[in-house]
Design a protein around this motif. Structure first.
Motif, short mmCIF file in Angstrom:
data_model
loop_
_atom_site.label_atom_id
_atom_site.label_comp_id
_atom_site.label_asym_id
_atom_site.label_seq_id
_atom_site.Cartn_x
_atom_site.Cartn_y
_atom_site.Cartn_z
N GLY A 142 7.66 -0.05 3.68
CA GLY A 142 8.41 1.32 4.09
C GLY A 142 8.81 1.97 2.86
N GLY A 143 8.59 1.55 1.67
CA GLY A 143 8.86 1.91 0.35
C GLY A 143 8.07 3.51 0.17
N ARG A 144 8.69 4.09 -0.84
CA ARG A 144 8.02 5.84 -1.01
C ARG A 144 7.83 5.93 -2.12
N ILE A 145 6.89 6.82 -2.58
CA ILE A 145 6.33 7.31 -3.90
C ILE A 145 6.71 8.90 -3.60
N ILE A 146 7.16 9.46 -4.69
CA ILE A 146 7.32 10.89 -4.72
C ILE A 146 6.74 11.29 -6.01
#
Length: 246
Positions: A142-146
């Motif tokens: 569920g981690g994000r990258i931006i």
């Protein structure tokens, strides 16, 4: 092609870091301030309790923002000694830190971070596919990258124009690869990719695409300067992509 193939080394050339940081933090005249930053902050959202990694962190400007917003930890990585020094100086006395590591050499154990950010750094990387794979591996479920990059319209062609531009040329748009240009008083190499290329690389690395933005200028950041707002509405300068790890 420029002799220094990795982006961080460019900022250690004489006066480049000083020129760049002066430009980036120059208020209304900075496209970062009026376009990239507001789009990035809008996408950032809630960070309370998150472990944040910043790839190509520069002077770690976003580090203080996420620490003030309650993130659990902040680690910035950069390949420039000048930027590492500036970042650690800015974060002195906080829970954040900056280390000197090239983006291409980054790796971390699984589930080390909850959020990975990268602002205007990936276009310095010749092959970002293994970088994105490393990001996917070290994020928690569920981690994000931006991340943001210079818009492909700009990386496609170097006009060699000094001062404010009045026109933009797009050339060899569908040809990926290095493009040398004169910038900040030196010769830098940016690696050109299309928007489609970036999306394909992100999804191929296992991320679900959650956002794509071309960072339109935000009127409230121009302090009433209508001419500058009109100029910044002519062409996109930045591209933002965000993804989530399943």
């Amino acid at each position: 092609m420029a002799e220094n193939k990795r982006g961080g080394s460019f900022y250690d050339a004489p006066q480049v870091a000083e020129r760049y940081l002066g430009h980036r933090h120059s208020g209304v005249s900075s496209p970062n301030h009026v376009m990239e930053e507001p789009a990035f902050l809008e996408e950032l959202g809630e960070v309370t309790g998150l472990r944040v990694l910043d790839l190509g962190c520069g002077d770690a400007a976003i580090g203080q923002v996420v620490l003030d917003a309650g993130c659990r930890s902040y680690l910035g990585l950069d390949g420039s000694a000048a930027m590492v020094e500036a970042g650690n100086s800015a974060l002195y006395g906080t829970a954040g830190r900056v280390e000197m590591v090239d983006i291409e050499d980054f790796s971390a154990p699984p589930s080390s971070f909850d959020l990975i950010v990268s602002r205007l750094a990936f276009h310095y990387v010749e092959d970002i596919e293994p970088v994105l794979a490393s990001c996917h591996e070290c994020l928690s479920p569920g981690g994000r990258i931006i991340f943001t990059v210079v818009h492909p319209i700009l990386t496609s062609h170097d006009p060699g124009v000094q001062g404010k531009r009045t026109s933009w040329v797009v050339d060899d748009y569908f040809l990926q690869g290095p493009r040398e240009r004169q910038w900040m008083g030196g010769t830098v190499t940016w690696f050109h990719r299309t928007i489609e290329d970036y999306v394909a690389l992100l999804t191929k690395s296992g991320f679900s695409l959650t956002s794509l933005s071309e960072c339109a200028p935000r009127e409230d950041r121009f302090n009433g300067d209508a001419d500058e707002l009109a100029r910044r509405r002519r062409v996109p300068l930045f591209l933002l992509l965000a993804g989530m790890r399943a």
